[in-house]
Design a protein around this motif. Sequence first.
Motif, mmCIF file in Angstrom:
data_model
loop_
_atom_site.group_PDB
_atom_site.id
_atom_site.type_symbol
_atom_site.label_atom_id
_atom_site.label_comp_id
_atom_site.label_asym_id
_atom_site.label_seq_id
_atom_site.Cartn_x
_atom_site.Cartn_y
_atom_site.Cartn_z
ATOM 1 N N PRO A 53 18.388 3.653 8.820
ATOM 2 C CA PRO A 53 17.006 3.697 9.324
ATOM 3 C C PRO A 53 16.029 4.196 8.251
ATOM 4 N N VAL A 54 14.870 3.587 8.195
ATOM 5 C CA VAL A 54 13.890 3.894 7.146
ATOM 6 C C VAL A 54 13.543 5.381 7.131
ATOM 7 N N ARG A 55 13.523 6.003 8.316
ATOM 8 C CA ARG A 55 13.147 7.423 8.382
ATOM 9 C C ARG A 55 14.113 8.300 7.596
ATOM 10 N N LYS A 56 15.317 7.776 7.310
ATOM 11 C CA LYS A 56 16.301 8.578 6.591
ATOM 12 C C LYS A 56 16.379 8.238 5.102
ATOM 13 N N LEU A 57 15.504 7.349 4.639
ATOM 14 C CA LEU A 57 15.497 6.993 3.217
ATOM 15 C C LEU A 57 14.608 7.966 2.442
ATOM 16 N N SER A 58 14.914 8.119 1.152
ATOM 17 C CA SER A 58 14.020 8.912 0.305
ATOM 18 C C SER A 58 12.771 8.085 0.029
ATOM 19 N N LEU A 59 11.723 8.745 -0.477
ATOM 20 C CA LEU A 59 10.475 8.028 -0.761
ATOM 21 C C LEU A 59 10.719 6.900 -1.771
ATOM 22 N N GLY A 60 11.543 7.179 -2.778
ATOM 23 C CA GLY A 60 11.837 6.178 -3.803
ATOM 24 C C GLY A 60 12.567 4.980 -3.228
ATOM 25 N N GLU A 61 13.533 5.235 -2.358
ATOM 26 C CA GLU A 61 14.288 4.135 -1.733
ATOM 27 C C GLU A 61 13.361 3.314 -0.836
ATOM 28 N N ARG A 62 12.496 4.035 -0.129
ATOM 29 C CA ARG A 62 11.570 3.324 0.762
ATOM 30 C C ARG A 62 10.617 2.430 -0.036
ATOM 31 N N MET A 63 10.097 2.958 -1.144
ATOM 32 C CA MET A 63 9.164 2.159 -1.941
ATOM 33 C C MET A 63 9.851 0.932 -2.532
ATOM 34 N N ARG A 64 11.107 1.098 -2.903
ATOM 35 C CA ARG A 64 11.856 -0.031 -3.441
ATOM 36 C C ARG A 64 11.978 -1.119 -2.362
ATOM 37 N N CYS A 65 12.242 -0.682 -1.130
ATOM 38 C CA CYS A 65 12.320 -1.640 -0.016
ATOM 39 C C CYS A 65 10.959 -2.283 0.247
ATOM 40 N N GLU A 66 9.907 -1.464 0.197
ATOM 41 C CA GLU A 66 8.547 -1.981 0.447
ATOM 42 C C GLU A 66 8.226 -3.114 -0.537
ATOM 43 N N ILE A 67 8.531 -2.859 -1.802
ATOM 44 C CA ILE A 67 8.175 -3.849 -2.824
ATOM 45 C C ILE A 67 9.065 -5.087 -2.685
ATOM 46 N N ALA A 68 10.350 -4.879 -2.397
ATOM 47 C CA ALA A 68 11.253 -6.026 -2.212
ATOM 48 C C ALA A 68 10.783 -6.888 -1.039
ATOM 49 N N PHE B 96 0.865 -1.174 0.000
ATOM 50 C CA PHE B 96 0.000 0.000 0.000
ATOM 51 C C PHE B 96 0.904 1.227 0.000
ATOM 52 N N GLY B 97 0.800 2.014 -1.056
ATOM 53 C CA GLY B 97 1.696 3.153 -1.204
ATOM 54 C C GLY B 97 1.727 4.066 -0.003
ATOM 55 N N GLN B 98 0.592 4.154 0.705
ATOM 56 C CA GLN B 98 0.512 5.102 1.822
ATOM 57 C C GLN B 98 0.581 4.421 3.183
ATOM 58 N N LYS B 99 0.744 3.107 3.193
ATOM 59 C CA LYS B 99 0.801 2.394 4.479
ATOM 60 C C LYS B 99 2.030 1.514 4.489
ATOM 61 N N SER B 100 3.024 1.934 5.232
ATOM 62 C CA SER B 100 4.312 1.250 5.200
ATOM 63 C C SER B 100 4.322 0.026 6.094
ATOM 64 N N GLN B 101 4.989 -1.029 5.627
ATOM 65 C CA GLN B 101 5.183 -2.182 6.508
ATOM 66 C C GLN B 101 6.619 -2.218 7.030
ATOM 67 N N LEU B 102 7.381 -1.187 6.699
ATOM 68 C CA LEU B 102 8.755 -1.103 7.198
ATOM 69 C C LEU B 102 8.756 -0.426 8.568
ATOM 70 N N TRP B 103 9.639 -0.874 9.447
ATOM 71 C CA TRP B 103 9.775 -0.261 10.766
ATOM 72 C C TRP B 103 10.461 1.088 10.599
ATOM 73 N N TYR B 104 9.795 2.163 10.998
ATOM 74 C CA TYR B 104 10.219 3.520 10.672
ATOM 75 C C TYR B 104 11.596 3.877 11.239
ATOM 76 N N HIS B 105 11.875 3.445 12.465
ATOM 77 C CA HIS B 105 13.127 3.853 13.110
ATOM 78 C C HIS B 105 14.261 2.866 12.877
ATOM 79 N N LEU B 106 13.975 1.763 12.204
ATOM 80 C CA LEU B 106 14.998 0.727 12.034
ATOM 81 C C LEU B 106 15.385 0.583 10.571
ATOM 82 N N PRO B 107 16.569 0.027 10.306
ATOM 83 C CA PRO B 107 16.944 -0.187 8.911
ATOM 84 C C PRO B 107 16.112 -1.306 8.272
ATOM 85 N N PRO B 108 15.980 -1.298 6.939
ATOM 86 C CA PRO B 108 15.146 -2.300 6.259
ATOM 87 C C PRO B 108 15.540 -3.738 6.581
ATOM 88 N N ILE B 109 16.823 -3.976 6.860
ATOM 89 C CA ILE B 109 17.268 -5.353 7.122
ATOM 90 C C ILE B 109 16.513 -5.947 8.309
#
Lengths: 281, 345
Positions: free
Chosen positions: B169-184, B119-132
């Motif tokens: 940390p996800v909070r420091k990623l750009s929107l594009g980087e975050r979306m790439r992580c979301e989809i991965a 969901f483009g507007q609902k992240s499943q990534l932990w905001y304060h932690l890195p994607p790993i």
Amino acid sequence: MSTEDNEQAGGLRSVSRTGRLRGTLAFLITCWKVNLASAMEYRASFFMMAGMMFINNFMWLFFWSLFFGKFQVVNGWEMGDVMMMWAVGAGGFGWANMLFGNFNRIAPIVAAGQLDVYLSQPKPVLLHVLASRMSLTAAGDFFFGLVVYAWVGNHSLAGLLQFLLGLLLSGLLFMGITILAGCLAFFIGNAEGLAQQVFNSFVALSTYPSDIFKGLARTLLFTLLPAGFISFLPIGLLRDFDPAFVWKAVAATLAFGALAVLAFRLGLKRYASGNAITLRG
Amino acid sequence: MLYREEAPKYAKGAGQVVALQTQALRKVFTVKRKDAGLAGSFRSLLKPSWEEKVAVRSIDLTVQRGEMVAFLGPNGAGKSTTIKMLTGILHPSSGEAKVLGCTPWREREKLAFRIGAVFGQKSQLWYHLPPIDTFDLISRIYELDRADYHARRDDLIERFELGPYLHTPVRKLSLGERMRCEIAVSFLHRPQLLFLDEPTIGLDVVVKQRIRELIREVNRDEGTTVFLTSHDAGDMEELCSRAVVIHHGGILLDAPVDRLKREVLNRKIISLTLAAGYDASMLPPLPGTEVIAGEGRRLKLGVDLAVTDIEAVLGTVIGTYRLDDVTVEDPPMEEIIAHIYGTGG
């Protein structure tokens, strides 16, 4: 209407109940590890918030000590009983809020339509929501409970087991009542204020000796808003073990827990989602 | 529905397996109606009035395994509500749906193991932690075998080029980087069907392009069925073979994208920033081209691709004016919908 069969799909999980439980436990442990890591991202905040709550609880004990300096016994309660009431209440609230830190945020989560991500993943929704947050201040509450027990508690094995049972019942009751109140959001919309009122009343009532309440107030304390089952634990469970009271406390805990789960499940059928931007952690 | 391809093309048979099917799927919300202002609030408090809002009127749809379907429509058309019913998030008011053999709202947990949702507007990534860390948690949520998880994670990290920011940390990623992580992350458990709700919303052209390439690649390599909602016609053009356009909660059009491109998406918008002010008298007549707006240094042209092409128009414009910037876009979804209505399908 038919689409491909589940069995043909390759990937349908025929996992045993034990396997499912093991999977859920592994998920919970990872969730708690992630929460803790997230909380520790801000070390100063972590230690300050936990420390402040620890001190805050001791301030209350200080006021009670002033009171008991004047009156040694109040309706059979002594200073040690009040201290254990705080140990059980704060300790129970502490572990519940550390491990299941979203239990008092159900109403805003539902009202803002923030359940979507949890619903799209294959884990029990309520458990997933509850375990997805860890309260920093709760670590102070929990530690406070342990320190008070170490100070004035019964250190025999039986005493330790009774204290642990008290912590368990107290934490589960806090969660059951607060989740039940939070589930109102499914049915009446923005129930955040109401749920918060119920939560605050429950916390406040659990910090006063139940024997000072009489008549209707006492009845309410053991029925509608059952904080009495927490505040009477220092007497009925820890000091003068009363099996009848303990069984009633266990039954009330199970009943309110079951009601909370049922209300949440029924509520999910009415869940309306929303378009708010949602971030986790 | 104004227009639809013949049903047999999408019906089960000829070796095809249906991934998703709905019949008269409908969702009605009850919403409180309040007049404007403080007086309206008091009236609403004393005597609340409610009205029914039909979010999805009736959706009949079949999607085959391995298909990439674009589910398009303007804001409020019912795209997200439909996807939420198909993933088990919302219970429908009436109608039926089967997704990979499951009724989503009754077998949500079982189905969730086999589908993915972004969901483009609902992240499943932990905001304060890195994607790993989110990768690790998601592997536990889907109960992945550890060895399989590590191999799959490393493959996705390489494929989605996540290495440089995997520990940020996800909070420091750009929107594009975050979306790439979301989809991965959504591909981690090898879903058979992936729901993407506005995956390119808010992204710039370059990032949009990269994300589309990655989705296409996984569809090709793993046969993942993709059901994508968007209000961006570019997502459909570049990713999907079939487009379903909905409007006011019902299907307006269901057709192959090629046909749609030919008959409906035959117009592009060129937005230009000129080096000097726009002078209409300098621009020679351009067949199939209309000046939508020209003011100051801004010039916006509408190009009918059935008459001319972008290259010819741009060649003339570049020969006439000095340019600072050029953007070529699809017309907004509202215009496409109006066009479909205008042509009766």
